[in-house]
Design a protein around this motif. Structure first.
Motif, PDB file in Angstrom:
ATOM      1  N   THR A  55       0.870  -1.375  -0.130  1.00 25.99           N
ATOM      2  CA  THR A  55       0.021  -0.013   0.003  1.00 25.99           C
ATOM      3  C   THR A  55       0.860   1.024   0.079  1.00 25.99           C
ATOM      4  OG1 THR A  55      -1.519  -1.171   1.166  1.00 25.99           O
ATOM      5  CG2 THR A  55      -1.856   1.282   1.219  1.00 25.99           C
ATOM      6  N   THR A  56       1.956   1.204   0.734  1.00 27.54           N
ATOM      7  CA  THR A  56       2.884   2.488   0.878  1.00 27.54           C
ATOM      8  C   THR A  56       4.104   2.344   0.149  1.00 27.54           C
ATOM      9  OG1 THR A  56       3.767   1.436   2.855  1.00 27.54           O
ATOM     10  CG2 THR A  56       1.895   2.940   3.008  1.00 27.54           C
ATOM     11  N   SER A  90      -4.718   4.980  -6.015  1.00 26.07           N
ATOM     12  CA  SER A  90      -6.089   4.721  -5.613  1.00 26.07           C
ATOM     13  C   SER A  90      -6.738   3.407  -6.291  1.00 26.07           C
ATOM     14  CB  SER A  90      -6.689   5.922  -6.217  1.00 26.07           C
ATOM     15  OG  SER A  90      -6.091   7.254  -5.834  1.00 26.07           O
ATOM     16  N   TYR A 121      -5.581   0.432  -6.401  1.00 26.60           N
ATOM     17  CA  TYR A 121      -5.176  -0.409  -5.379  1.00 26.60           C
ATOM     18  C   TYR A 121      -6.015  -0.382  -4.310  1.00 26.60           C
ATOM     19  CZ  TYR A 121      -2.489  -3.149  -1.997  1.00 26.60           C
ATOM     20  OH  TYR A 121      -1.862  -4.337  -1.224  1.00 26.60           O
ATOM     21  N   ALA A 122      -6.167   0.980  -3.674  1.00 29.04           N
ATOM     22  CA  ALA A 122      -7.133   1.241  -2.575  1.00 29.04           C
ATOM     23  C   ALA A 122      -8.298   0.819  -3.058  1.00 29.04           C
ATOM     24  CB  ALA A 122      -6.760   2.533  -1.973  1.00 29.04           C
ATOM     25  N   TYR A 181      -9.129  -2.681  -3.278  1.00 24.53           N
ATOM     26  CA  TYR A 181      -8.730  -3.400  -1.734  1.00 24.53           C
ATOM     27  C   TYR A 181     -10.125  -3.209  -1.199  1.00 24.53           C
ATOM     28  CZ  TYR A 181      -6.360  -4.529   2.556  1.00 24.53           C
ATOM     29  OH  TYR A 181      -6.320  -4.975   3.744  1.00 24.53           O
ATOM     30  N   GLY A 182     -10.717  -2.082  -0.872  1.00 23.92           N
ATOM     31  CA  GLY A 182     -11.898  -1.924  -0.447  1.00 23.92           C
ATOM     32  C   GLY A 182     -13.156  -2.586  -0.655  1.00 23.92           C
ATOM     33  N   GLY A 222      -4.754  -5.204  -5.555  1.00 21.42           N
ATOM     34  CA  GLY A 222      -5.704  -4.509  -4.525  1.00 21.42           C
ATOM     35  C   GLY A 222      -6.816  -5.406  -4.439  1.00 21.42           C
ATOM     36  N   SER A 224       3.134  -0.825   7.284  1.00 18.88           N
ATOM     37  CA  SER A 224       2.777   0.197   6.861  1.00 18.88           C
ATOM     38  C   SER A 224       4.004   1.273   6.715  1.00 18.88           C
ATOM     39  CB  SER A 224       1.689   0.998   7.090  1.00 18.88           C
ATOM     40  OG  SER A 224       0.535   0.135   6.981  1.00 18.88           O
TER      41      SER A 224
END
Length: 346
Positions: free
Chosen positions: A34-35, A60, A62-63, A66-67, A117, A155
Motif C-alpha cells: 500500500t505504501t 488509488s 489499489y485502494a 482493496y476496499g 488490490g 505500513s
C-alpha cells in the motif's frame, strides 16, 4: 441434575503459531504494498511516461479494489471456508505482483495494481477469522495485539524499503523490484498456508451470498471515487458531478436492498442493517454513564406504574409515632444502596 461441562478451548501448539506467522506474512505483504509504491512514483513517471492521472490510479486503484473486496471476501469465507479464500487471494496477489513488475505501459501497470488490490482485499478478511479460529480467549487477544503491531510496522516500512531498493538497483530496475520482492514471500505464504492453516469447516455459513448487494456497493464506491481521482485533472466536467450523484443514489439503493435481504432471510446481507440500529447511530444511548443518576431514577419510577419507590426500606419505618424528633434525628437510619447504574425494584 448433571451439568454439561463447557467445551475445552483448543490447545495452542507450535503448529498454531506457525500458522499465525503465515497469516501475518500475508498481512504484511498487503499493507507493505500500500505504501511502498509511493516512493517510486517519480521514477515510474519517467520510466513509462505516465501522467498525473496514471500515477493517481496506481495508488488509488489499489485502494479502491482493496476496499471493494473486503466485504464479499468475508462473506465468501463464511460460506466456503476462510482457508481457501486466503490461499486464492495470496496466489492472485503473487501473480499480480509479477504482472506489475513486467509492465511496459501505464494501462498494464494500472491493471496489475487493481488486481493486486483486489487480491489483498480477498485474503485480508480471513486473517481475523483464522485468528479467532486458532486461538482461545486470552491468547487471542495477544495474537490480535501482535497483528496490530505488524500492521503498523509494515505500513511504516513501505517507503523505506522502496527507497532502499531504488537506491540500490537504480531507477529502471528499482521500481520493478518493489513488486518482484513479493514473489518469494508470496510463494512461501502460499505453500505454508496449504499445510498449516486450519480448514474451519465448522464455521461455514449455510445461506447464500448477496451478489446484488455486492454489485450495488461496488458500483456506488466506483461512481464516487472515480470522479474524485479524475475530476481535478480534467477541471470537474459534468460527468464527474453526475457520477457523484449516481453514487449517492446507489448507496441509498444498497441500504434499502440490505434491509429487504435481512427480512427475507434467504441470503446473508453484506452489511447487516441491525449494525446501524445501535443507540449510538439513533441518537439515544443506553450506557450507564450516558445519563445522570437523577434521570435514571426518574425512568425507574416511570417503569413502576406510578408506584413511588422510597430509598428507605419498609423495615426501617417505625410504626410508632411516639418516637421523638431528637431521637429520630440522632439515630442512624438504614438506607438501601443500589449498585451504580441499576434501577430500584418496583
Amino acid at each position: 441434575m448433571t451439568q454439561t461441562a463447557p467445551p475445552q478451548a483448543p490447545a495452542v501448539s507450535r503448529r498454531t503459531w506457525l500458522a499465525f506467522a503465515v497469516v501475518l506474512l500475508g498481512t504484511s505483504m498487503a499493507l507493505l504494498d500500500t505504501t511502498i509504491v509511493n516512493v517510486a512514483l517519480p521514477v515510474i513517471r519517467t520510466s513509462i511516461h505516465a501522467d498525473e492521472a496514471t500515477l493517481s490510479w496506481i495508488v488509488s486503484g489499489y485502494a479502491l479494489a482493496y476496499g471493494l473486496a473486503l466485504i464479499p471476501a468475508g462473506r465468501i469465507g463464511d460460506r466456503f471456508g476462510h482457508k481457501g479464500v486466503f490461499i486464492v487471494g495470496i496466489a492472485l496477489f503473487t501473480i499480480a505482483s509479477f504482472g506489475a513488475g513486467v509492465s511496459q505501459t501505464s494501462g498494464e501497470l494500472i491493471t496489475a495494481r487493481v488486481v493486486q488490490g483486489l487480491a489483498g482485499g480477498i485474503f485480508f478478511p480471513p486473517v481475523t477469522a483464522l485468528i479467532q479460529l486458532m486461538f482461545p480467549g486470552r491468547v487471542r487477544g495477544r495474537a490480535f495485539a501482535i497483528m496490530g503491531a505488524v500492521i503498523g510496522v509494515s505500513s511504516a516500512l513501505g517507503p523505506i524499503v522502496g527507497g532502499l531498493l531504488i537506491q540500490w538497483l537504480g531507477d529502471e530496475t528499482g521500481w520493478r523490484s518493489i513488486f518482484f520482492v513479493n514473489l518469494p514471500f508470496g510463494v512461501i505464504a502460499l505453500v505454508a498456508a496449504l499445510f498449516l492453516l486450519p480448514s474451519g469447516a465448522e464455521g461455514r455459513e449455510a445461506r447464500g451470498i448477496d451478489l446484488v448487494g455486492f454489485v450495488l456497493v461496488a458500483g456506488a464506491l466506483t461512481a464516487l471515487l472515480v470522479p474524485l481521482i479524475q475530476g481535478q485533472d480534467q477541471g470537474w466536467p459534468l460527468w464527474t458531478w453526475l457520477s457523484l450523484a449516481g453514487g449517492v443514489v446507489l448507496l441509498v439503493l444498497f441500504a434499502l436492498w440490505e434491509v429487504g435481504v435481512a427480512r427475507r432471510k434467504r441470503t446473508t446481507p453484506l452489511v447487516p442493517p441491525h449494525l446501524f440500529s445501535h443507540p449510538a447511530f439513533s441518537g439515544a444511548s443506553s450506557s450507564p454513564w450516558s445519563t445522570s443518576p437523577r434521570s435514571r431514577a426518574s425512568s425507574s419510577r416511570s417503569r413502576c406504574s406510578g408506584r413511588r419507590v422510597s430509598a428507605t426500606p419498609r423495615s426501617s419505618r417505625g410504626s410508632s409515632r411516639s418516637r421523638s424528633r431528637s431521637a429520630a434525628s440522632s439515630a442512624p437510619r438504614s438506607r438501601t444502596v443500589w449498585p451504580p447504574g441499576s434501577a430500584a425494584p418496583c
